[in-house]
Scaffold this active site. Structure first.
Site, mmCIF file in Angstrom:
data_model
loop_
_atom_site.group_PDB
_atom_site.id
_atom_site.type_symbol
_atom_site.label_atom_id
_atom_site.label_comp_id
_atom_site.label_asym_id
_atom_site.label_seq_id
_atom_site.Cartn_x
_atom_site.Cartn_y
_atom_site.Cartn_z
ATOM 1 C CG ASP A 1 5.360 -1.279 6.779
ATOM 2 O OD1 ASP A 1 5.959 -0.223 6.445
ATOM 3 O OD2 ASP A 1 5.397 -2.309 6.091
ATOM 4 C CG HIS B 1 -9.378 13.590 -12.629
ATOM 5 N ND1 HIS B 1 -9.052 13.093 -13.868
ATOM 6 C CD2 HIS B 1 -9.154 14.916 -12.701
ATOM 7 C CE1 HIS B 1 -8.642 14.079 -14.652
ATOM 8 N NE2 HIS B 1 -8.687 15.202 -13.959
ATOM 9 C CB THR C 1 5.839 -1.316 -2.317
ATOM 10 O OG1 THR C 1 4.762 -1.926 -1.589
ATOM 11 C CG2 THR C 1 7.022 -2.265 -2.407
ATOM 12 C CG HIS D 1 -13.912 14.084 -12.397
ATOM 13 N ND1 HIS D 1 -13.386 13.076 -13.157
ATOM 14 C CD2 HIS D 1 -13.366 15.241 -12.870
ATOM 15 C CE1 HIS D 1 -12.543 13.587 -14.055
ATOM 16 N NE2 HIS D 1 -12.525 14.900 -13.900
ATOM 17 C CB CYS E 1 4.011 -0.093 3.616
ATOM 18 S SG CYS E 1 3.388 -0.521 1.995
HETATM 19 C C1 RB5 Z 1 7.631 -4.994 4.451
HETATM 20 O O1 RB5 Z 1 8.822 -5.661 4.297
HETATM 21 C C2 RB5 Z 1 6.984 -4.717 3.099
HETATM 22 O O2 RB5 Z 1 6.467 -5.880 2.581
HETATM 23 C C3 RB5 Z 1 5.919 -3.655 3.231
HETATM 24 O O3 RB5 Z 1 6.479 -2.483 3.742
HETATM 25 C C4 RB5 Z 1 5.203 -3.267 1.968
HETATM 26 O O4 RB5 Z 1 6.101 -2.946 0.947
HETATM 27 C C5 RB5 Z 1 4.143 -4.167 1.519
HETATM 28 O O5 RB5 Z 1 3.438 -3.918 0.537
#
Ligand code: RB5
Length: 142
Positions: A7, A97, A66, A133, A64
């Site tokens: 994203d 694994h 996080t 595994h 993304c």
């Molecule tokens: C976008 O602002 C953020 O929510 C996305 O990149 C991600 O971290 C979601 O899990």
């Protein structure tokens, strides 16, 4: 072929990963996003996951902010084992694994240098093939 997607939160790191893959001579397909404008991570996580699940790509890399939302999305696709990694130990272990077929990363969590090391570790580590595994992986699918 490596499928890659992000994203807006992962856009800049995705571009760095693409350059790194090119330097390594590895082929990739970019499933977007193609601009830094705000967008919805499930679109790109699902596109990469389906490409891996259907065999169009051997492995996937999804990013993304996080790494959490996009990995949750990818893991909803049957046959996908997406691993969110923030260190090389986990990237190695999830290949050995779990035979993880998608690497997820958080661009707001990692520096670029570490992220590229994690990519290399993930791509260069084979599945161990150990029967315990294999058994555990077979127990994941419903
Ligand atoms: C976008 O602002 C953020 O929510 C996305 O990149 C991600 O971290 C979601 O899990």
């Amino acid at each position: 072929m490596i499928g890659i997607g992000s994203d807006h939160g992962g856009f800049e790191l995705k571009e760095a990963v693409k350059k790194h893959l090119e330097e390594r001579g590895l082929e990739y397909k970019d499933f977007g996003t193609y601009t830094p404008a705000s967008c919805d991570y499930p679109v790109y996580g699902r596109a990469v996951a389906k490409a891996v699940a259907f065999g169009e790509c051997d492995r996937g890399i999804i990013i993304c902010g996080t790494g959490i939302g996009i990995s949750i999305t990818a893991n909803k696709v049957k046959g996908i084992r997406a691993a969110l990694c923030s260190d090389c130990f986990s990237a190695q272990a999830t290949r050995e694994h779990n035979d993880a077929n998608i690497l997820a990363m958080g661009a707001r969590v990692l520096g670029e240098g570490l992220a590229l090391k994690i990519v290399d570790t993930f791509l260069d580590t084979p599945f161990s093939g150990d029967p315990r595994h294999v058994r555990r992986i077979s127990m994941i699918e419903e």
